[in-house]
Design an enzyme around this catalytic site. Structure first.
Site, PDB file in Angstrom:
ATOM      1  CB  SER A   1      -0.597  -0.032   1.255  1.00 40.47           C
ATOM      2  OG  SER A   1      -1.591   1.249   1.378  1.00 40.47           O
TER       3      SER A   1
ATOM      4  CE1 TYR B   1      -4.108  -1.925   5.304  1.00 38.99           C
ATOM      5  CE2 TYR B   1      -3.494   0.052   4.591  1.00 38.99           C
ATOM      6  CZ  TYR B   1      -3.873  -1.097   4.139  1.00 38.99           C
ATOM      7  OH  TYR B   1      -3.880  -1.405   2.894  1.00 38.99           O
TER       8      TYR B   1
HETATM    9  N1  LIG Z   1      -8.753  -1.177  -0.976  1.00 42.04           N
HETATM   10  C1  LIG Z   1      -7.701  -0.121  -0.752  1.00 42.04           C
HETATM   11  O1  LIG Z   1      -8.046   0.967  -0.697  1.00 42.04           O
HETATM   12  C2  LIG Z   1      -6.444  -0.899  -1.039  1.00 42.04           C
HETATM   13  C3  LIG Z   1      -5.434   0.141  -0.889  1.00 42.04           C
HETATM   14  C4  LIG Z   1      -4.035  -0.072  -0.959  1.00 42.04           C
HETATM   15  C5  LIG Z   1      -3.759  -1.361  -0.826  1.00 42.04           C
HETATM   16  N2  LIG Z   1      -4.818  -2.456  -0.581  1.00 42.04           N
HETATM   17  C6  LIG Z   1      -4.331  -3.695  -0.226  1.00 42.04           C
HETATM   18  O2  LIG Z   1      -4.737  -4.629  -1.299  1.00 42.04           O
HETATM   19  C7  LIG Z   1      -5.116  -5.859  -0.863  1.00 42.04           C
HETATM   20  C8  LIG Z   1      -6.590  -6.310  -1.198  1.00 42.04           C
HETATM   21  O3  LIG Z   1      -7.273  -5.374  -0.630  1.00 42.04           O
HETATM   22  P1  LIG Z   1      -8.896  -5.266  -1.013  1.00 42.04           P
HETATM   23  O4  LIG Z   1      -9.144  -3.814  -1.125  1.00 42.04           O
HETATM   24  O5  LIG Z   1      -9.122  -6.064  -2.262  1.00 42.04           O
HETATM   25  O6  LIG Z   1      -9.667  -5.905   0.049  1.00 42.04           O
HETATM   26  P2  LIG Z   1     -10.852  -6.767   0.361  1.00 42.04           P
HETATM   27  O7  LIG Z   1     -11.947  -6.498  -0.977  1.00 42.04           O
HETATM   28  O8  LIG Z   1     -11.439  -6.485   1.695  1.00 42.04           O
HETATM   29  O9  LIG Z   1     -10.271  -8.354   0.216  1.00 42.04           O
HETATM   30  C9  LIG Z   1      -9.665  -8.800   1.364  1.00 42.04           C
HETATM   31  C10 LIG Z   1      -9.361 -10.093   0.815  1.00 42.04           C
HETATM   32  O10 LIG Z   1      -8.459 -10.767   1.740  1.00 42.04           O
HETATM   33  C11 LIG Z   1      -9.115 -11.988   2.240  1.00 42.04           C
HETATM   34  N3  LIG Z   1      -8.717 -12.346   3.457  1.00 42.04           N
HETATM   35  C12 LIG Z   1      -8.854 -11.574   4.850  1.00 42.04           C
HETATM   36  N4  LIG Z   1      -8.609 -12.286   5.847  1.00 42.04           N
HETATM   37  C13 LIG Z   1      -7.940 -13.511   5.482  1.00 42.04           C
HETATM   38  C14 LIG Z   1      -7.527 -14.473   6.266  1.00 42.04           C
HETATM   39  N5  LIG Z   1      -7.187 -14.705   7.531  1.00 42.04           N
HETATM   40  N6  LIG Z   1      -6.946 -15.923   5.271  1.00 42.04           N
HETATM   41  C15 LIG Z   1      -7.316 -15.581   4.104  1.00 42.04           C
HETATM   42  N7  LIG Z   1      -7.720 -14.705   3.225  1.00 42.04           N
HETATM   43  C16 LIG Z   1      -8.077 -13.630   4.240  1.00 42.04           C
HETATM   44  C17 LIG Z   1     -10.294 -11.985   2.057  1.00 42.04           C
HETATM   45  O11 LIG Z   1     -10.955 -13.317   1.753  1.00 42.04           O
HETATM   46  P3  LIG Z   1     -12.419 -13.738   2.364  1.00 42.04           P
HETATM   47  O12 LIG Z   1     -13.310 -14.038   1.441  1.00 42.04           O
HETATM   48  O13 LIG Z   1     -11.680 -15.072   3.238  1.00 42.04           O
HETATM   49  O14 LIG Z   1     -12.858 -12.929   3.399  1.00 42.04           O
HETATM   50  C18 LIG Z   1     -10.665 -11.151   0.705  1.00 42.04           C
HETATM   51  O15 LIG Z   1     -10.316 -11.903  -0.432  1.00 42.04           O
HETATM   52  C19 LIG Z   1      -4.649  -5.910   0.541  1.00 42.04           C
HETATM   53  O16 LIG Z   1      -3.516  -6.357   0.869  1.00 42.04           O
HETATM   54  C20 LIG Z   1      -4.879  -4.201   0.802  1.00 42.04           C
HETATM   55  O17 LIG Z   1      -4.181  -4.141   1.991  1.00 42.04           O
HETATM   56  C21 LIG Z   1      -6.030  -2.184  -0.733  1.00 42.04           C
END
Ligand SMILES: NC(=O)c1ccc[n+]([C@@H]2O[C@H](COP(=O)([O-])OP(=O)(O)OC[C@H]3O[C@@H](n4cnc5c(N)ncnc54)[C@H](OP(=O)(O)O)[C@@H]3O)[C@@H](O)[C@H]2O)c1
Length: 276
Positions: A137, A150
């Site tokens: 991030s 975070y």
């Molecule tokens: N969205 C943003 O603003 C943003 C910005 C910068 C970076 N990121 C990074 O991008 C990545 C993806 O984020 P996103 O926005 O796509 O988030 P999201 O839509 O909330 O998805 C999170 C994912 O993580 C999985 N997960 C959570 N806990 C887990 C565990 N204990 N074991 C296995 N899987 C688990 C969830 O699977 P389940 O189906 O099992 O819940 C889901 O597939 C993350 O690393 C986040 O920090 C996001």
């Protein structure tokens, strides 16, 4: 043309960014081992992918059982790469952070990707070419109020990834760090979205992040990529002149604290026994 890294493990596949990556890589002809904790969501995602030979595996990657399950499935799948895209987030001041939530955030965002890389490394090193992608991030390079845990997890992931890239530089395993800025997914609560609007923070669509990842994979290089302007500039400014960024961000503190309070109210309403 023979495509490198044809078979990839994708953790966090059911998330907003993960599903967009799955969709783009499917069209590019990759086969994916889709990983998450929710079988229905995994099957739903798999049914939307039509090009590659995809498989799915249920695993909570904060547990040793989940890591062992993924290791066995990745070996059967003969994966030659992994994209770590799992994560959790919460907007909360440290003084209000529940200690169990601190553990969950660090183990999901930092410990799990480290363990996934470690457990899959022998398999990846046995391939003629391999790739590791860790999704970090912009907040892995800029400390932000209301996001201390975070940021700690993502700063850690960035340091781990950079070290691993150097450690593996004499091997055929490429190591990539991809740092999105705010992205439109369920990771962000209503309070975070409102705060981003009020502070004028730009928000990308997950499809854009996925396309950027494909571009890096195609380039054939190891890389760290920071998405978005001016965020990528602030990453550099923060490393050279952190006091300037301290000053700029201190102007946002009142707003951030207000949205931390909104978030706290939203979360407590969602907890058992809360008002609905
Ligand atoms: N969205 C943003 O603003 C943003 C910005 C910068 C970076 N990121 C990074 O991008 C990545 C993806 O984020 P996103 O926005 O796509 O988030 P999201 O839509 O909330 O998805 C999170 C994912 O993580 C999985 N997960 C959570 N806990 C887990 C565990 N204990 N074991 C296995 N899987 C688990 C969830 O699977 P389940 O189906 O099992 O819940 C889901 O597939 C993350 O690393 C986040 O920090 C996001």
């Amino acid at each position: 043309m023979t495509r490198q890294f044809q078979k990839l493990v994708l953790t966090g596949a059911t998330g907003g960014i993960g599903a967009a990556i799955a969709s783009v890589l499917d069209r590019e002809g990759y086969s994916l081992l889709l990983t998450g904790r929710n079988e229905e969501k995994l099957s739903g995602l798999k049914s939307t992918l039509i090009e590659g030979q995809h498989q799915q595996v249920l695993a909570d990657l904060t547990t040793s059982e989940g890591i062992a399950t993924l290791k066995a499935a990745a070996s059967d799948f003969n994966a030659c790469g992994v994209i770590n895209c799992l994560g959790v987030n919460e907007l909360v001041m440290l003084s209000d952070f529940d200690s169990e939530d601190v553990t969950t955030m660090l183990s999901t965002n930092l410990q799990a990707p480290i363990q996934v890389c470690q457990t899959l490394l022998p398999l990846l090193e046995s391939q003629s070419e391999a790739v590791i992608v860790n999704v970090g991030s912009i907040l892995g390079s800029i400390g932000y109020a209301g996001s201390s845990i975070y940021c700690a997890s993502k700063f850690g992931l960035r340091g781990f990834t950079e070290s691993l890239r150097r450690e593996l530089s004499d091997t055929k395993v490429r190591v990539i760090y991809l740092a999105p800025r705010a992205t439109n997914t369920a990771l962000n609560t209503d309070a975070i979205n409102q705060m981003n609007r009020e502070l004028g923070n730009a928000v990308d669509e997950p499809g854009y992040v996925a396309q950027e990842l494909v571009g890096i994979l195609r380039s054939g290089k190891s890389a760290s990529r920071y998405l978005g302007w001016p965020e990528s500039f602030f990453v550099k400014l923060n490393s050279l002149f952190p006091q300037l960024v301290d000053k700029a961000l201190s102007k946002q503190l009142v707003t951030i604290k207000r949205y931390c309070d909104v978030n706290k109210t939203e979360q407590s309403l969602c907890k058992p026994g809360g008002v609905s």
